[in-house]
Design an enzyme around this catalytic site. Structure first.
Site, PDB file in Angstrom:
ATOM      1  N   ARG A  14      79.811  13.494  22.544  1.00  8.28           N
ATOM      2  CA  ARG A  14      78.532  12.654  22.440  1.00  8.28           C
ATOM      3  C   ARG A  14      77.281  13.659  22.395  1.00  8.28           C
ATOM      4  O   ARG A  14      77.123  14.521  23.288  1.00  8.28           O
ATOM      5  CB  ARG A  14      78.290  11.893  23.658  1.00  8.28           C
ATOM      6  CG  ARG A  14      76.911  10.985  23.443  1.00  8.28           C
ATOM      7  CD  ARG A  14      76.415  10.411  24.782  1.00  8.28           C
ATOM      8  NE  ARG A  14      75.359   9.798  24.415  1.00  8.28           N
ATOM      9  CZ  ARG A  14      74.286   9.302  25.213  1.00  8.28           C
ATOM     10  NH1 ARG A  14      74.596   9.568  26.747  1.00  8.28           N
ATOM     11  NH2 ARG A  14      73.220   8.754  25.153  1.00  8.28           N
TER      12      ARG A  14
ATOM     13  N   ARG B 191      61.268   3.482  32.089  1.00 10.47           N
ATOM     14  CA  ARG B 191      60.324   4.199  30.848  1.00 10.47           C
ATOM     15  C   ARG B 191      59.273   2.728  30.824  1.00 10.47           C
ATOM     16  O   ARG B 191      59.873   1.800  30.647  1.00 10.47           O
ATOM     17  CB  ARG B 191      61.401   4.412  29.806  1.00 10.47           C
ATOM     18  CG  ARG B 191      62.047   5.791  30.131  1.00 10.47           C
ATOM     19  CD  ARG B 191      62.874   6.104  28.974  1.00 10.47           C
ATOM     20  NE  ARG B 191      64.368   6.043  29.658  1.00 10.47           N
ATOM     21  CZ  ARG B 191      65.542   6.298  28.783  1.00 10.47           C
ATOM     22  NH1 ARG B 191      65.389   6.052  27.548  1.00 10.47           N
ATOM     23  NH2 ARG B 191      66.470   6.187  29.365  1.00 10.47           N
TER      24      ARG B 191
ATOM     25  N   ASN C 234      80.788  13.469  27.595  1.00  6.24           N
ATOM     26  CA  ASN C 234      79.370  13.219  27.520  1.00  6.24           C
ATOM     27  C   ASN C 234      78.694  14.190  28.555  1.00  6.24           C
ATOM     28  O   ASN C 234      78.565  13.837  29.755  1.00  6.24           O
ATOM     29  CB  ASN C 234      79.106  11.762  27.921  1.00  6.24           C
ATOM     30  CG  ASN C 234      77.574  11.122  27.890  1.00  6.24           C
ATOM     31  OD1 ASN C 234      76.645  12.265  27.618  1.00  6.24           O
ATOM     32  ND2 ASN C 234      77.240  10.131  27.950  1.00  6.24           N
TER      33      ASN C 234
ATOM     34  N   HIS D  32      71.420   5.307  20.958  1.00 11.22           N
ATOM     35  CA  HIS D  32      72.310   4.185  21.247  1.00 11.22           C
ATOM     36  C   HIS D  32      73.285   3.786  20.259  1.00 11.22           C
ATOM     37  O   HIS D  32      73.827   2.498  19.965  1.00 11.22           O
ATOM     38  CB  HIS D  32      71.901   2.780  21.995  1.00 11.22           C
ATOM     39  CG  HIS D  32      71.175   2.935  23.271  1.00 11.22           C
ATOM     40  ND1 HIS D  32      70.012   2.544  23.805  1.00 11.22           N
ATOM     41  CD2 HIS D  32      71.539   3.838  24.441  1.00 11.22           C
ATOM     42  CE1 HIS D  32      69.750   2.842  24.742  1.00 11.22           C
ATOM     43  NE2 HIS D  32      70.579   3.551  25.330  1.00 11.22           N
TER      44      HIS D  32
ATOM     45  N   GLU E 222      81.321   2.760  23.922  1.00 14.37           N
ATOM     46  CA  GLU E 222      80.822   4.001  23.033  1.00 14.37           C
ATOM     47  C   GLU E 222      82.078   4.981  23.092  1.00 14.37           C
ATOM     48  O   GLU E 222      82.347   5.634  22.328  1.00 14.37           O
ATOM     49  CB  GLU E 222      79.581   4.633  23.703  1.00 14.37           C
ATOM     50  CG  GLU E 222      78.315   3.580  23.392  1.00 14.37           C
ATOM     51  CD  GLU E 222      77.179   3.964  24.636  1.00 14.37           C
ATOM     52  OE1 GLU E 222      77.353   3.280  25.578  1.00 14.37           O
ATOM     53  OE2 GLU E 222      76.206   4.508  24.089  1.00 14.37           O
TER      54      GLU E 222
END
Ligand code: ADP
Length: 404
Positions: free
Chosen positions: A91, A241, A7, A180, A385
């Protein structure tokens, strides 16, 4: 088969080395502050103490070199030779409409990922840097790209289209993509197993609540809607955010605070969310600590949970039913207070949570928080993940080898 999962971010590189047959990680870690002062690598062989080493890491290639050295180190390594790395799974954040599933990385695929840079200007170039570095260091090892957006490519048009002029979609690629995806995919499959039903017969709302958060409606195993949109800024409020806001606020802020595009982007991405409301922290642990002494910390938690609750209701409605709600990721797996706030008052939806169990269940475990009488199950499922990326990579590489 053993797969190295990567990643790659702009200044960091997370890795996990996974044994597919054993279904477990063998080692994992991270290179941090790549290209900066004070760079370091953390290497953790599973079941043993982690090692942190400060070392200059001028670029991603140097970081990957350090990861490979650590994996085959004589003293604390987990492989005898790099030949034991059968494949690398990367990823990749944005696959646009081009990738609805994982793919073997070829030069053409690299070009397409690059062409999607406009849609993910921070992420895709960073992901590509990792891919290119591996290509240079291990040119003969097959690589697979696994996209955060791919799982949501099954959304129907009414869910992904914004009510802008149609040309915004056709000419500018403006639509809901969702993110996601690997996490929503993984926990919805686990939830179906726990429900004891074929995934095709399930209606599940998956809540990936972490630093970045998104909710998905997974109907019959397919994502039919999700809260993140064109970018990961839409949806529930996040650490820093803002999530959903009236779009007119953007131009109003620019006018009133004299902000340019970069300024307003930073305002919404870095200064908002639970950090913006509380003025204390983007970390939910700090908010929980301050909840009883600081009104705004309490308010930040309430605003966050209220929005998650609204999405659950909206998605139950979109699917025309609900079998399970899943909580996952850093906040979903650990923050009992947030789960409590979200689950309160959902009895009308046939969700009867055991609030005592919610407060006492072990962290990091898979738990069903619903009372035995509840028609809807409420699962806490730790996401994985990396395992999804590793398994997809192994599957695609095996298919390629069988086709030869
Ligand atoms: P990401 O992958 O998006 O960076 P994670 O899924 O790792 O994020 O989640 C990180 C968040 O999880 C942190 O903001 C932190 O607030 C929250 N978190 C981690 N542990 C706990 C805990 N014990 N209690 C409450 N929140 C926690």
């Amino acid at each position: 088969m053993k797969v190295l999962v990567i990643n790659s971010g702009s200044s960091s590189l997370k890795y996990q080395f996974i044994d597919i047959e054993k279904n477990e990680a063998v080692a994992k870690g991270i290179c941090e502050r790549i290209g900066m002062q004070g760079s370091k690598i953390t290497y953790a062989p599973i079941g043993k103490d982690k090692i942190v080493k400060e070392a200059p890491i001028p670029n991603h290639t140097a970081g990957i070199r350090l990861v490979l050295d650590a994996l085959e180190d004589k003293e604390f390594g987990v492989i005898k030779s790099l030949k034991e790395i059968d494949a690398v799974g990367h990823r990749v954040v944005h696959g646009g409409e081009k990738f609805a599933s994982s793919v073997l990385i070829t030069d053409e695929v690299i070009d397409v990922i690059e062409s999607l840079t406009d849609l993910a200007p921070l992420h895709n170039p960073a992901n590509l840097t990792g891919i290119r570095a591996f290509k240079e260091l291990m040119p003969d090892v097959p690589m697979v790209g696994v996209f955060d957006t791919a799982f949501h490519q099954t959304m129907p048009k009414e869910a992904y289209l914004y009510a802008l002029p149609y040309s915004a979609y056709t000419d500018l690629m403006i639509r809901r993509y969702g993110f996601h995806g690997t996490s929503h995919y993984y926990v919805s499959r686990r939830a179906a197993e726990l429900l004891g039903k074929p995934i095709e017969q399930t209606k599940i709302v998956t809540c990936h609540l972490g630093n970045g958060s998104s909710i998905a409606a997974v109907d019959g195993g397919k994502s039919i809607d999700t809260s993140m949109g064109f970018t990961p800024l839409e949806g529930v409020p996040m650490g820093t955010r803002c999530g959903d806001i009236d779009p007119a606020i953007v131009t109003y802020l620019m006018e009133k605070l004299n902000l340019d595009v970069a300024g307003v982007t930073e305002y919404m991405n870095k200064k908002s969310g639970v950090f913006g409301i509380s003025g204390i922290s983007s970390d939910f642990r700090d908010l929980a600590d301050a909840e009883h002494t600081d009104e705004r910390a309490a308010l930040a938690l309430k605003v966050f949970a209220y929005k998650v609750k609204k999405y659950i209701g909206a998605y139950a409605c979109a699917m025309g039913g609900l079998d399970a709600i899943v909580f996952t990721a850093g906040v979903g797996e650990n923050d009992r207070r947030v789960r409590e706030l979200v689950l309160e008052g959902l009895e009308f939806l046939n969700v009867e949570a055991d609030f005592e169990l919610n407060m006492t269940c072990p962290r990091g475990a898979t738990v069903d928080l619903a009372k035995p009488s509840s028609k809807v199950r409420v699962f806490v499922i730790p996401t994985d993940e990396e395992m999804v990326i590793a398994k997809d990579t192994a599957r695609i590489v095996k298919e390629m080898q069988n086709a030869k």
